[in-house]
Each structure stands twice: as C-alpha cells, then as structure tokens.
Design a protein around this motif. Structure first.
Motif: not given
Length: 151
Positions: A130, A147-150
C-alpha cells in the motif's frame, strides 16, 4: 507525384500512432545514471501517453534540484520530473499525473516518497504494498492525493 505524397502525408497524420504521438505530453525526468527503476517508470509513462526525456545528474546535484523545486525532504524519492509547471517526485502513477494536469490545482506537484514495491517501475502492481500519492502545496504542506491499497 507531389500530390500522392501530400495525400499520403495527410493519411499518416490521422493514423492512431501519429495521433498518439501528437497527443503525448512531454515530461522531463531528472535521475541518476543507470537507475533501472527510473527507466522502468519512464517506460510506464510512455505506455500511458507521455513523452519522457531523461537527464542524468550526480546524486548531490539531483538532491539540490529537488529541494530547489519545492520537494520537501520527507517526500524525496529517486527521480524528479517536470511537466507543465509541476514537479513529480518518485514513482507516481501516470493516471495521477493526468488527473493533476486536468484539475490544475495550485501546488508544487505530486510525490510518492521512498520507493514502494509495486508502484510504477518498482515491481508488479498486482503484488504491491500500500502507498499514497501526495499533493505538495506551495507552502510545503502535503495532503493525500490518491491511495493505492495492497495488491
């Protein structure tokens, strides 16, 4: 023969490849010599409609360039780019750069501090850690832009 040449030129001007090249956004990337992740990020940009050019700089000169262009020390990564009056620091996804250019906020630019695994140029996106992309304001403050999630 001249008429045929003019017609061919006109046809080629409207091919998808020619149009894609004409629509490419120039982006100037400053990096250290031989950095593989920088080159991978530049390839990501090319694949997403940008026309990156690279300039190698010595590490100390590159750090000075970052600071002189408004990148706070806590936001530093390995490469710095300039596009349409904005600074792009680190492995920022092309989609976020496009959004920045469309929304045109009053800001220094965008940053992905460090080198998060799975960000563009840093490994497979489907196996990423993330991370956040930050908007750098003119006063040096930052806020999360995306935001970039895992993965």
């Amino acid at each position: 023969m001249k008429r045929v040449s003019q017609i061919l030129t006109l046809i080629l001007a409207f091919t998808p490849a020619a149009q894609a090249l004409a629509d490419s956004t120039a982006i100037d990337v400053r990096k250290t010599n031989g950095c593989g992740c920088c080159l991978s990020w530049m390839k990501h940009l090319e694949e997403n409609g940008f026309a990156p050019t690279g300039e190698d700089m010595f590490a100390g000169t590159l750090v000075r360039f970052k600071l002189d262009n408004g990148v706070p020390q806590r936001m530093v990564s390995c490469h710095t780019a300039l596009v349409d009056g904005y600074v792009i620091e680190g492995h920022v996804p092309a989609a976020d750069i496009r959004r920045l250019l469309e929304e045109h906020p009053e800001a220094v630019g965008l940053a992905v501090p460090g080198m998060p695994y799975g960000s563009p140029g840093m490994g497979p996106e489907d196996d990423r850690e993330a991370y956040d992309v930050f908007l750098i304001r003119d006063d040096g403050s930052t806020e999360v832009f995306s935001t970039y999630a895992e993965g």
